[in-house]
Scaffold this motif. Sequence first.
Motif, short mmCIF file in Angstrom:
data_model
loop_
_atom_site.label_atom_id
_atom_site.label_comp_id
_atom_site.label_asym_id
_atom_site.label_seq_id
_atom_site.Cartn_x
_atom_site.Cartn_y
_atom_site.Cartn_z
N PRO A 102 0.82 -1.20 0.00
CA PRO A 102 0.00 0.00 0.00
C PRO A 102 0.86 1.26 0.00
N ILE A 103 0.29 2.31 -0.52
CA ILE A 103 0.97 3.59 -0.56
C ILE A 103 0.86 4.22 0.82
N SER A 104 1.96 4.72 1.37
CA SER A 104 1.93 5.31 2.70
C SER A 104 1.20 6.64 2.66
N ALA A 105 0.79 7.10 3.84
CA ALA A 105 0.08 8.38 3.94
C ALA A 105 0.93 9.52 3.41
N ALA A 106 2.26 9.43 3.60
CA ALA A 106 3.14 10.49 3.12
C ALA A 106 3.13 10.60 1.61
N ARG A 107 2.82 9.50 0.93
CA ARG A 107 2.83 9.53 -0.53
C ARG A 107 1.47 9.88 -1.11
N CYS A 108 0.42 9.94 -0.30
CA CYS A 108 -0.89 10.39 -0.77
C CYS A 108 -0.84 11.90 -0.85
N LEU A 109 -0.60 12.42 -2.00
CA LEU A 109 -0.40 13.84 -2.17
C LEU A 109 -1.72 14.56 -2.35
N ILE A 110 -1.85 15.71 -1.72
CA ILE A 110 -3.00 16.56 -1.93
C ILE A 110 -2.54 17.64 -2.92
N GLN A 111 -3.14 17.62 -4.11
CA GLN A 111 -2.78 18.54 -5.18
C GLN A 111 -4.02 19.28 -5.66
N SER A 112 -3.86 20.13 -6.64
CA SER A 112 -5.01 20.86 -7.16
C SER A 112 -5.72 20.12 -8.29
N SER A 113 -5.22 18.95 -8.67
CA SER A 113 -5.91 18.17 -9.70
C SER A 113 -5.70 16.69 -9.43
N ASP B 175 -3.25 7.56 -6.08
CA ASP B 175 -3.12 8.66 -5.13
C ASP B 175 -4.36 9.53 -5.28
N ILE B 176 -4.87 9.99 -4.19
CA ILE B 176 -6.10 10.76 -4.20
C ILE B 176 -5.75 12.22 -3.96
N ALA B 177 -6.34 13.12 -4.75
CA ALA B 177 -6.00 14.53 -4.67
C ALA B 177 -7.24 15.38 -4.47
N ALA B 178 -7.05 16.59 -4.01
CA ALA B 178 -8.16 17.51 -3.75
C ALA B 178 -8.58 18.23 -5.02
N SER B 179 -9.79 18.77 -5.01
CA SER B 179 -10.31 19.51 -6.17
C SER B 179 -9.87 20.97 -6.10
N PRO B 180 -9.82 21.63 -7.26
CA PRO B 180 -9.38 23.02 -7.29
C PRO B 180 -10.43 23.94 -6.66
N PRO B 181 -10.01 25.09 -6.12
CA PRO B 181 -10.97 26.02 -5.54
C PRO B 181 -11.83 26.67 -6.61
N SER B 182 -13.05 27.07 -6.22
CA SER B 182 -13.97 27.74 -7.14
C SER B 182 -13.52 29.19 -7.33
N GLN B 183 -13.87 29.77 -8.48
CA GLN B 183 -13.50 31.15 -8.76
C GLN B 183 -14.58 32.09 -8.22
N ALA B 184 -14.23 33.36 -8.05
CA ALA B 184 -15.15 34.36 -7.51
C ALA B 184 -16.24 34.71 -8.51
N ARG B 185 -17.40 35.09 -7.98
CA ARG B 185 -18.52 35.49 -8.84
C ARG B 185 -18.33 36.91 -9.35
N PRO B 186 -18.98 37.26 -10.47
CA PRO B 186 -18.89 38.63 -11.00
C PRO B 186 -19.43 39.65 -9.99
N ALA C 24 -4.96 4.77 1.34
CA ALA C 24 -4.73 4.18 0.01
C ALA C 24 -5.92 3.33 -0.36
N VAL C 25 -6.22 3.28 -1.64
CA VAL C 25 -7.35 2.49 -2.14
C VAL C 25 -6.86 1.65 -3.31
N PRO C 26 -7.09 0.33 -3.28
CA PRO C 26 -6.70 -0.51 -4.42
C PRO C 26 -7.47 -0.09 -5.68
N LEU C 27 -6.78 0.00 -6.81
CA LEU C 27 -7.42 0.41 -8.06
C LEU C 27 -8.54 -0.52 -8.47
#
Length: 188
Positions: free
Chosen positions: A1-12, A24-35, A180-183
């Motif tokens: 299994p992939i260790s917690a240190a290798r589970c990277l939190i990225q923008s995509s 590896d599981i990553a976070a979603s990008p932030p939303s943009q501001a409204r007009p 970690a999650v098996p594919l």
Amino acid sequence: PISAARCLIQSSLRLSPPNRRHMDIAASPPSQARPAELDTLLSSPDQYTPEAIAPLEAYVAQQVQGKQYDAAANKALAKLYQFTPSRCQDAVLAQVLAKALCARPAGDGYNLLYIVPEALIERSPLCKRLAEADALLEASKFDEFWKSARAEPSFESTCPGFEGQMRRGLLDLLSETFQAVPLDLLST
């Protein structure tokens, strides 16, 4: 299994190389501001006047095109549809529900389904399927959810990027629970 240190939190979302057995599981990008003009509208009492429907509907189209999400603006539109059901556009309501579904586990879809009159949901087969899909996700019936999402008209055709946003949201949820999650588990 992939260790917690290798589970990277990225923008995509980043997939592991094919020779590895985990993702590896990553976070979603932030939303943009409204007009600014919509920010002004939503902070004024005019947000609930029928004249606010057109700019809010146009903003939903911008959100869909730009793959953004603004829960407060969409909730204001849902309330306007509640008070003026004759002005409700089924296609726009479906886009609002699809965007809220993509925001899971936030509960926005659940909240919108209480605001929008059931008659408006029931009159549109697509809106009805989106409401049912929300219940399927709540019950963790993922296979049934994906079958519904891919039936014609697909949720992807209503809200381009829907499948990717849903996958990312579900992976974010998994990343909060597992290191970690098996594919092979994800492919079922």
